[in-house]
Design a protein around this motif. Structure first.
Motif, PDB file in Angstrom:
ATOM      1  N   MET A  11       0.828  -1.209   0.000  1.00 45.47           N
ATOM      2  CA  MET A  11       0.000   0.000   0.000  1.00 45.47           C
ATOM      3  C   MET A  11       0.862   1.258   0.000  1.00 45.47           C
ATOM      4  O   MET A  11       0.570   2.236  -0.703  1.00 45.47           O
ATOM      5  N   LEU A  53       2.129   1.935  -3.456  1.00 46.42           N
ATOM      6  CA  LEU A  53       1.100   2.498  -4.331  1.00 46.42           C
ATOM      7  C   LEU A  53       0.918   3.990  -4.092  1.00 46.42           C
ATOM      8  O   LEU A  53       0.791   4.781  -5.029  1.00 46.42           O
ATOM      9  N   ILE A  54       0.910   4.375  -2.828  1.00 46.10           N
ATOM     10  CA  ILE A  54       0.681   5.779  -2.486  1.00 46.10           C
ATOM     11  C   ILE A  54       1.871   6.640  -2.891  1.00 46.10           C
ATOM     12  O   ILE A  54       1.712   7.726  -3.458  1.00 46.10           O
ATOM     13  N   VAL A  94      -5.064   2.623  -6.534  1.00 46.98           N
ATOM     14  CA  VAL A  94      -5.204   3.146  -5.175  1.00 46.98           C
ATOM     15  C   VAL A  94      -6.553   3.838  -4.988  1.00 46.98           C
ATOM     16  O   VAL A  94      -7.164   3.771  -3.916  1.00 46.98           O
ATOM     17  N   GLN A 119      -9.444   2.759  -2.283  1.00 48.69           N
ATOM     18  CA  GLN A 119      -9.960   3.686  -1.273  1.00 48.69           C
ATOM     19  C   GLN A 119     -11.472   3.860  -1.391  1.00 48.69           C
ATOM     20  O   GLN A 119     -12.167   3.967  -0.375  1.00 48.69           O
TER      21      GLN A 119
END
Length: 241
Positions: free
Chosen positions: A114, A117-118, A134, A138
């Motif tokens: 994660m 990805l961010i 992403v 979310q």
């Protein structure tokens, strides 16, 4: 003998019900790793789900045999029943162990995946959520960042010229005019995606684990009942399988 017959008949019906529950658990595991495959590197993590579905399919004829033996037993049916129970026991134990091991392994991958990805999306705030993995995550989980929305601010810390904001996929659905700006934090999801997805992963793996454990115990009871009935069969009724 009559008690063993009644128990075997009852377990045969229970096997059909557990087959449906087991298949559901297998499908949940497979869908979990399929929907979030960009977060999990190893494709074999869904193996407990496939084993659960295989066990569910074998449970159907096993339940039929259990009911049939409780009504009219024969050595051929009883022998086949024992073979199926042994096969199921091996599958169930393997699935339970893999579910426990793989849940820990997958959980350890989540945070780094994660975070990657961010940090990949350290550009300006996206006006069109849903085009990136992403954003899909979310929106689906109703979360923001790995642990909370501040993960997006850390990812953009190196880009000093960018406005402090988060992707619009962090916005709650009821705030249609939200653009991810930090002036209205109440418009944003406060919980991080790591906890939400981790909880889902833990639930489906725990579901499969306990299904396997309970089913293994019931299979042992069915095996004992079958042995009792076999002992009451006349010796002349023995047949080679």
């Amino acid at each position: 003998r009559s008690s063993a017959q009644a128990l075997l008949r009852f377990l045969g019906i229970v096997f059909w019900a557990i087959a449906a529950a087991h298949a559901l658990g297998g499908v949940l595991v497979i869908l979990m790793f399929k929907n979030y495959r960009y977060l999990f590197q190893e494709s074999y993590l869904s193996l407990p789900g496939w084993l659960a579905i295989a066990a569910a399919l074998i449970l159907l004829p096993t339940g039929i045999l259990a009911v049939s033996i409780s009504i009219k037993s024969s050595r051929n049916k009883q022998g086949t029943f024992m073979y199926l129970l042994l096969l199921l026991l091996c599958i169930e134990m393997s699935s339970a162990v893999l579910a426990h091991v793989y849940s820990n392994r997958a959980a350890s991958q989540l945070e780094s995946a994660m975070g990657y990805l961010i940090y990949q999306q350290n550009g300006s705030c996206s006006p069109d959520p849903g085009s990136r993995a992403v954003d899909v995550m979310q929106r689906k989980l109703q979360c923001c960042g790995v642990r909370n929305y501040t993960d997006w601010l850390k990812a953009r810390a190196a880009s000093w010229h960018l406005t402090a904001c988060v992707p619009t996929s962090c916005c709650k659905e009821k705030y249609s005019h939200c653009r991810g700006h930090l002036k209205h934090l109440e418009h944003l999801y406060q919980e991080g995606c790591l906890k939400k997805l981790g909880d889902q992963l833990w639930f489906v793996m725990l579901y499969v684990f306990w299904c396997c454990t309970v089913l293994s115990i019931l299979e042992l009871l069915a095996g004992v009942s079958n042995v009792i009935l076999m002992r009451h069969q006349p010796f002349q009724d023995f047949r080679f399988l």
